[in-house]
Motif scaffolding. Structure first.
Motif, PDB file in Angstrom:
ATOM      1  N   LEU A 169      -4.984  -0.194  -0.744  1.00 12.68           N
ATOM      2  CA  LEU A 169      -3.547  -0.436  -0.834  1.00 12.68           C
ATOM      3  C   LEU A 169      -2.850   0.813  -1.370  1.00 12.68           C
ATOM      4  N   GLY A 170      -1.539   0.800  -1.388  1.00 10.60           N
ATOM      5  CA  GLY A 170      -0.778   1.969  -1.809  1.00 10.60           C
ATOM      6  C   GLY A 170      -1.069   2.378  -3.247  1.00 10.60           C
ATOM      7  N   ALA A 171      -1.026   3.689  -3.492  1.00  8.36           N
ATOM      8  CA  ALA A 171      -1.333   4.223  -4.821  1.00  8.36           C
ATOM      9  C   ALA A 171      -0.094   4.188  -5.705  1.00  8.36           C
ATOM     10  N   VAL A 172      -0.308   3.978  -6.999  1.00  9.19           N
ATOM     11  CA  VAL A 172       0.779   4.013  -7.990  1.00  9.19           C
ATOM     12  C   VAL A 172       0.359   4.921  -9.131  1.00  9.19           C
ATOM     13  N   SER A 173       1.317   5.483  -9.829  1.00  4.89           N
ATOM     14  CA  SER A 173       1.014   6.345 -10.965  1.00  4.89           C
ATOM     15  C   SER A 173       0.562   5.499 -12.142  1.00  4.89           C
ATOM     16  N   SER A 174       0.015   6.158 -13.134  1.00  2.00           N
ATOM     17  CA  SER A 174      -0.465   5.441 -14.313  1.00  2.00           C
ATOM     18  C   SER A 174       0.662   4.701 -15.020  1.00  2.00           C
ATOM     19  N   ASP A 175       1.860   5.281 -15.023  1.00  3.06           N
ATOM     20  CA  ASP A 175       3.004   4.616 -15.660  1.00  3.06           C
ATOM     21  C   ASP A 175       3.432   3.385 -14.853  1.00  3.06           C
ATOM     22  N   GLN A 176       3.443   3.541 -13.524  1.00  5.85           N
ATOM     23  CA  GLN A 176       3.826   2.421 -12.671  1.00  5.85           C
ATOM     24  C   GLN A 176       2.839   1.262 -12.762  1.00  5.85           C
ATOM     25  N   ALA A 177       1.573   1.595 -13.018  1.00  6.81           N
ATOM     26  CA  ALA A 177       0.529   0.562 -13.044  1.00  6.81           C
ATOM     27  C   ALA A 177       0.617  -0.318 -14.273  1.00  6.81           C
ATOM     28  N   THR A 200       7.885  -1.871 -11.768  1.00  6.17           N
ATOM     29  CA  THR A 200       7.394  -1.270 -10.531  1.00  6.17           C
ATOM     30  C   THR A 200       7.392  -2.304  -9.411  1.00  6.17           C
ATOM     31  N   SER A 201       7.856  -1.916  -8.236  1.00  6.20           N
ATOM     32  CA  SER A 201       7.926  -2.831  -7.099  1.00  6.20           C
ATOM     33  C   SER A 201       6.521  -3.255  -6.652  1.00  6.20           C
ATOM     34  N   LEU A 202       6.422  -4.497  -6.160  1.00  3.36           N
ATOM     35  CA  LEU A 202       5.158  -4.999  -5.612  1.00  3.36           C
ATOM     36  C   LEU A 202       4.885  -4.449  -4.216  1.00  3.36           C
ATOM     37  N   ALA A 203       5.842  -3.664  -3.679  1.00  4.04           N
ATOM     38  CA  ALA A 203       5.701  -3.171  -2.308  1.00  4.04           C
ATOM     39  C   ALA A 203       4.438  -2.348  -2.098  1.00  4.04           C
ATOM     40  N   ALA A 204       3.920  -1.743  -3.172  1.00  2.00           N
ATOM     41  CA  ALA A 204       2.696  -0.939  -3.038  1.00  2.00           C
ATOM     42  C   ALA A 204       1.497  -1.781  -2.601  1.00  2.00           C
ATOM     43  N   PHE A 205       1.600  -3.106  -2.839  1.00  2.00           N
ATOM     44  CA  PHE A 205       0.482  -3.987  -2.492  1.00  2.00           C
ATOM     45  C   PHE A 205       0.565  -4.509  -1.059  1.00  2.00           C
ATOM     46  N   ALA A 206       1.670  -4.238  -0.367  1.00  2.00           N
ATOM     47  CA  ALA A 206       1.829  -4.751   0.990  1.00  2.00           C
ATOM     48  C   ALA A 206       0.903  -4.003   1.954  1.00  2.00           C
ATOM     49  N   PHE A 207       0.303  -4.776   2.883  1.00  2.00           N
ATOM     50  CA  PHE A 207      -0.591  -4.139   3.859  1.00  2.00           C
ATOM     51  C   PHE A 207      -0.542  -4.950   5.145  1.00  2.00           C
ATOM     52  N   ASP A 208      -0.068  -4.299   6.215  1.00  2.97           N
ATOM     53  CA  ASP A 208       0.040  -4.945   7.522  1.00  2.97           C
ATOM     54  C   ASP A 208      -1.095  -4.438   8.405  1.00  2.97           C
ATOM     55  N   ALA A 209      -2.081  -5.306   8.654  1.00  3.39           N
ATOM     56  CA  ALA A 209      -3.250  -4.880   9.422  1.00  3.39           C
ATOM     57  C   ALA A 209      -2.872  -4.448  10.834  1.00  3.39           C
ATOM     58  N   ALA A 210      -1.812  -5.024  11.376  1.00  6.69           N
ATOM     59  CA  ALA A 210      -1.435  -4.696  12.758  1.00  6.69           C
ATOM     60  C   ALA A 210      -0.891  -3.284  12.893  1.00  6.69           C
ATOM     61  N   SER A 211      -0.274  -2.765  11.848  1.00  2.00           N
ATOM     62  CA  SER A 211       0.348  -1.437  11.948  1.00  2.00           C
ATOM     63  C   SER A 211      -0.327  -0.369  11.087  1.00  2.00           C
ATOM     64  N   ALA A 212      -1.196  -0.758  10.199  1.00  2.00           N
ATOM     65  CA  ALA A 212      -1.841   0.203   9.299  1.00  2.00           C
ATOM     66  C   ALA A 212      -2.789   1.113  10.056  1.00  2.00           C
ATOM     67  N   SER A 213      -2.958   2.323   9.530  1.00  2.00           N
ATOM     68  CA  SER A 213      -3.859   3.306  10.138  1.00  2.00           C
ATOM     69  C   SER A 213      -5.108   3.487   9.279  1.00  2.00           C
ATOM     70  N   ASP A 214      -6.100   4.135   9.866  1.00  2.00           N
ATOM     71  CA  ASP A 214      -7.272   4.499   9.079  1.00  2.00           C
ATOM     72  C   ASP A 214      -6.853   5.573   8.072  1.00  2.00           C
ATOM     73  N   LEU A 215      -7.443   5.536   6.898  1.00  2.00           N
ATOM     74  CA  LEU A 215      -7.118   6.553   5.888  1.00  2.00           C
ATOM     75  C   LEU A 215      -7.363   7.960   6.418  1.00  2.00           C
ATOM     76  N   SER A 216      -8.417   8.108   7.212  1.00  2.00           N
ATOM     77  CA  SER A 216      -8.780   9.442   7.698  1.00  2.00           C
ATOM     78  C   SER A 216      -7.767   9.996   8.691  1.00  2.00           C
ATOM     79  N   SER A 217      -6.935   9.120   9.298  1.00  2.00           N
ATOM     80  CA  SER A 217      -5.977   9.591  10.304  1.00  2.00           C
ATOM     81  C   SER A 217      -4.550   9.673   9.773  1.00  2.00           C
ATOM     82  N   LEU A 218      -4.353   9.432   8.472  1.00  2.00           N
ATOM     83  CA  LEU A 218      -3.011   9.518   7.896  1.00  2.00           C
ATOM     84  C   LEU A 218      -2.508  10.967   7.932  1.00  2.00           C
ATOM     85  N   SER A 219      -1.202  11.105   8.049  1.00  2.00           N
ATOM     86  CA  SER A 219      -0.605  12.442   7.999  1.00  2.00           C
ATOM     87  C   SER A 219      -0.676  12.976   6.572  1.00  2.00           C
TER      88      SER A 219
END
Length: 483
Positions: free
Chosen positions: A111-119, A209-228
């Protein structure tokens, strides 16, 4: 009771005399009881060992008489690193060529990364997690669990029965939750939908901190290795592993499976895929298993006969010494048992192409034990598998016939149990006789002490009278003592 020594009267050692007389009276009966007890105990132990050997033989007979043992099939892969398989009785003998091009995998996402303060504190709300079409219980984020560790623990609690787990991984972009599923198949990807709680003004509850970092859409998500590079810097989430099903061909026919266990492709076969590659798969009759069961039958019979030979053996020592005999020497029931088994083993089979054990390479040796000719047995099993099955199995097969011959000896009211009960009764009678003997010897001892003590007292009185008379005579006028 303790007796006086008699030194004041007769001078007799009454203790020693009484003990010697009691021992002389007790010893013959005690020796007799010891002999009976030793013989009964030895026979009882020997019968127990005999019953144990028979029980092992019966187990071998039961296995040999199981039609399922002859219907069993083996499944052998040419390359065990690619796959393995098990075959049921319904599997048809034959061979297949398999090519595994893809193994089934489960989903694993970061899932999306957050800083130590945000966590340290997230907004309140709900995480709706799905594994393919399976929706887990919603994870509620409140002020009691709105840390990264708190959310992780809540996900683990909700997903434990569905094979979903969460861990915290820290990388260059911060800390993030990594979710892993055990469910495989092309539709078994993990998705997380986020709903943040709002106050009356429409603002997120908590203003953290917003919960948006936890959102994950399998239909649109990419492999970590192919991220820009830009997405990587932002700490965007992605697939570590996408869920997928297994793909293989069986004799050129494509088969797809949600798991690496393929159990519906070939009737009676369960195939476990291990790696990508090719392997042949051969299904055959379990001839090795049948040969092993025949050998176990012979081994169990040999153990029984070897024990009987030992327990009934007569060993000559020399001309002046009685021979040494086994505990069951001369036992008619044991002789009857052995003769019964031997007669059944040489009796012709009721049906099938094999009529005797010798036809299968099983012969009787000079000591009564069986010897298995592995080559001849292998030839019989390979040449006429059904005939071997017919000889051993069924109500008229050898295993059932021999088992029926054993029943009069092994039933709860059978010969061996009756003998065992009789020997146990004998030991109880010996115990009772020992108690009776001890009581009689105690009474005898008391009586002898009383008699000897009375005699010693009388002797003492007579001695005193004799001394008094001698003194009287010595003092009489005109009486001249010889001394």
């Amino acid at each position: 009771m303790a007796g006086i020594t008699g030194l004041g009267g007769s001078g007799m050692d009454i203790d020693n005399v009484v003990k010697t007389m009691v021992t002389a009276e007790q010893t013959p009966k005690k020796n007799q009881l010891d002999t009976v007890e030793k013989k009964a105990t030895t026979q009882l132990t020997s019968l127990g060992q005999l019953k144990g050997a028979i029980s092992t033989f019966q187990t071998a007979l039961t296995t040999l008489n199981s039609s399922s043992q002859f219907l069993a099939r083996t499944a052998t892969a040419s390359d065990g690193k690619v796959l393995s398989a098990t075959a049921s009785q319904s599997a048809t003998a034959g061979s297949y060529e398999l090519n595994v091009t893809q193994l089934a995998k489960s989903s694993k996402v970061a899932l999306g990364a957050v800083s130590s303060d945000q966590a340290k504190a997230f907004n309140e709300g709900t995480l709706s997690i799905s594994i393919g079409d399976t929706k887990l219980s919603d994870v509620t984020v409140t002020s009691s669990n709105n840390t990264l560790a708190g959310v992780r623990d809540a996900i683990n609690a909700a997903g434990k029965d569905q094979g979903l787990s969460a861990t915290i991984v820290s990388d260059a972009q911060g800390s993030r939750l990594v979710l892993a599923s055990t469910k495989t198949g092309s539709t078994a990807n993990i998705s997380v939908a986020v709903t943040e709680a709002k106050d009356t003004d429409g603002k997120p509850t908590g203003s953290n901190t917003s919960l948006a970092a936890f959102a994950f859409d399998a239909a649109s998500a990419s492999d970590l290795s192919s991220l820009s590079d830009a997405d990587k810097v932002k700490g965007t989430g992605g697939f570590i592993n996408k869920a997928q099903g297994a793909i293989l061909t069986i004799d050129g026919l494509q088969v797809k499976s949600d798991t690496n266990t393929v159990s519906s492709a070939i009737d009676g076969l369960s195939i476990e895929l291990k790696s990508v590659g090719s392997s042949s798969l051969t299904v055959a009759e379990d001839r090795a298993g049948v040969k092993s069961n025949v050998q176990k039958f012979a081994d169990a019979y040999n153990s029984l006969i070897t024990y009987v030979n030992s327990a009934t053996k007569v060993t000559t020592v020399n001309d002046n010494t009685a021979p040494v005999t086994g505990a069951l020497t001369g036992d008619s029931s044991v002789r009857s048992l052995v003769n019964t088994l031997r007669s059944e083993l040489i009796a012709p089979g009721a049906s099938g192409s094999f009529k005797a054990l010798a036809d299968l390479g099983v012969t009787t040796q000079s000591d009564g034990t069986l010897k298995v000719d592995s080559d001849k047995l292998d030839k019989a099993v390979s040449g006429d598998f059904a005939g071997v099955a017919a000889y051993f199995t069924g109500d008229t097969g050898l295993a059932a016939r021999v088992g029926d011959r054993l029943k009069p000896y092994t039933d709860t009211t059978g010969i061996l149990e009756t003998r065992t009960n009789a020997l146990q009764d004998t030991l109880k009678k010996v115990d009772s006789s020992r108690k009776d003997l001890a009581t009689r010897m105690s009474a005898l001892s008391d009586r002898l002490y009383k008699q000897f003590n009375t005699m010693d007292t009388l002797f003492s009185q007579m001695s005193a009278t004799s001394t008094s008379l001698k003194s009287l005579f010595d003092n009489m006028p005109g009486f001249v003592s010889k001394d």
